[in-house]
Design an enzyme around this catalytic site. Structure first.
Site, mmCIF file in Angstrom:
data_model
loop_
_atom_site.group_PDB
_atom_site.id
_atom_site.type_symbol
_atom_site.label_atom_id
_atom_site.label_comp_id
_atom_site.label_asym_id
_atom_site.label_seq_id
_atom_site.Cartn_x
_atom_site.Cartn_y
_atom_site.Cartn_z
ATOM 1 N N HIS A 76 -65.719 -29.897 25.539
ATOM 2 C CA HIS A 76 -64.314 -29.666 25.889
ATOM 3 C C HIS A 76 -64.171 -28.384 26.707
ATOM 4 O O HIS A 76 -65.023 -27.508 26.628
ATOM 5 C CB HIS A 76 -63.464 -29.428 24.627
ATOM 6 N N THR A 78 -61.131 -25.377 26.751
ATOM 7 C CA THR A 78 -60.040 -25.044 25.833
ATOM 8 C C THR A 78 -58.664 -25.142 26.474
ATOM 9 O O THR A 78 -57.666 -25.306 25.769
ATOM 10 C CB THR A 78 -60.201 -23.603 25.307
ATOM 11 N N GLU A 141 -66.236 -26.335 22.261
ATOM 12 C CA GLU A 141 -65.158 -25.892 23.140
ATOM 13 C C GLU A 141 -65.645 -24.747 24.030
ATOM 14 O O GLU A 141 -66.183 -23.753 23.533
ATOM 15 C CB GLU A 141 -63.966 -25.379 22.308
ATOM 16 N N HIS A 179 -64.660 -34.844 26.499
ATOM 17 C CA HIS A 179 -63.431 -35.302 25.842
ATOM 18 C C HIS A 179 -62.693 -36.318 26.721
ATOM 19 O O HIS A 179 -62.146 -37.307 26.236
ATOM 20 C CB HIS A 179 -62.529 -34.083 25.551
ATOM 21 N N ASP A 189 -60.472 -32.845 29.988
ATOM 22 C CA ASP A 189 -61.511 -31.829 29.801
ATOM 23 C C ASP A 189 -62.845 -32.449 29.407
ATOM 24 O O ASP A 189 -62.860 -33.459 28.694
ATOM 25 C CB ASP A 189 -61.069 -30.797 28.749
HETATM 26 ZN ZN ZN Z 1 -60.706 -31.410 24.483
#
Ligand code: ZN
Length: 285
Positions: A76, A78, A141, A179, A189
């Site tokens: 991901h 953030t 993340e 993601h 993302d």
């Molecule tokens: Zn995400």
């Protein structure tokens, strides 16, 4: 440096670390309490879920088991402005979001949750027939606002984390995804600036063969490599077989292009995009 001075420097750095006050003492206590409750659940004798089954004269526990392992890694960004902001977000109960790892722009890596526990990072998502992504994945993340390049120090740390995860849990290369791959309608993302190819070279994620870029004679979706026709195989079907949720086909194309094309993320597959898609589809078969 002499052995003594090395020891002194090491001792001083240990002392400095010990002196840093942890602003997350309170939420760390909550982590330990929750982990303890889960441990108690694991220790409890299993019971039959329904009452329609006849009881057995005694309980028999097997002697052969261990913990389930994560089999996917979801990356991901953030979309926040600092790693500190994300650490805070993931320690506020009301946000209901978390990840196993948070990696700062400077490469500093926080391991926020034991890999065996379920973080809340995927949300409503799907990859192939897997619909409970959080139960089978580790979430990472990267501190990034979504429009900036990913920093080399951050990617260097990410590669180290991925190496450890792949070794420890034997995660297949194809299962390192983003993601936006698993939630194409809701998420974007990591952005198209994310270096997926750099990761794939090291075995984290798949990538297409460069030859398909110049091989304009190939006719994707018309025939396989042996010249056999493949009736019914369409770009939509290829995306679905790779894992994409194609209910919103344009969104699936955009997610595919964000990951594998990156220079253009329009919902239209060019001739070259189709060759790349076909090449990848063969790898995911
Ligand atoms: Zn995400």
């Amino acid at each position: 440096m002499t052995k003594l001075s090395t020891t002194l420097v090491f001792a001083a750095s240990l002392l400095a670390t010990a002196c840093v006050r942890n602003p997350y003492e309170t939420t760390n206590r909550s982590y330990r309490q929750q982990a303890k409750l889960l441990a108690q659940q694991l220790q409890a004798q299993p019971t039959l879920a329904g009452d329609s089954l006849p009881p057995t004269p005694y309980w028999v526990g097997t002697t052969n088991f261990n913990l389930r392992k994560p089999n996917y890694v979801i990356i991901h960004h953030t979309a926040q402005h600092s790693a500190d902001q994300t650490l805070k977000t993931f320690t506020l109960t009301k946000t209901q979001v978390s990840a196993h790892y948070v990696i700062g722009r400077d490469g500093q890596t926080y391991h926020m949750l034991n890999d065996y526990l379920r973080a809340w990072h995927g949300g409503v998502a799907r990859w192939g027939n897997v619909t409970d992504i959080n139960s089978v994945s580790v979430g990472i993340e990267l501190d990034n606002d979504g429009s900036e390049p990913f920093q080399p120090a951050q990617i260097a740390s990410l590669l180290k984390v991925l190496g450890g995860l792949k070794r420890t849990y034997n995660i297949p290369a194809a299962n390192f995804i983003g993601h936006s791959d698993i939630a194409p309608v809701r998420k974007n993302d990591p952005s198209a600036l994310f270096p997926w190819q750099q990761l794939a070279v090291r075995g984290y994620g798949l990538w297409y063969d460069a030859a398909v870029l110049s091989d304009t004679t190939a006719a994707p979706f018309a025939a396989d490599s042996l010249g056999q026709p493949l009736p019914g195989l369409t770009p939509r079907e290829a995306l679905r077989i790779i894992g994409y949720d194609v209910q919103d086909f344009p969104a699936a194309i955009v997610a595919f292009k964000r990951h594998f094309i990156q220079t253009d993320v329009s919902p239209i597959l060019t001739e070259q995009d189709r060759r790349i898609l076909y090449n990848l589809y063969r790898k995911f078969l």
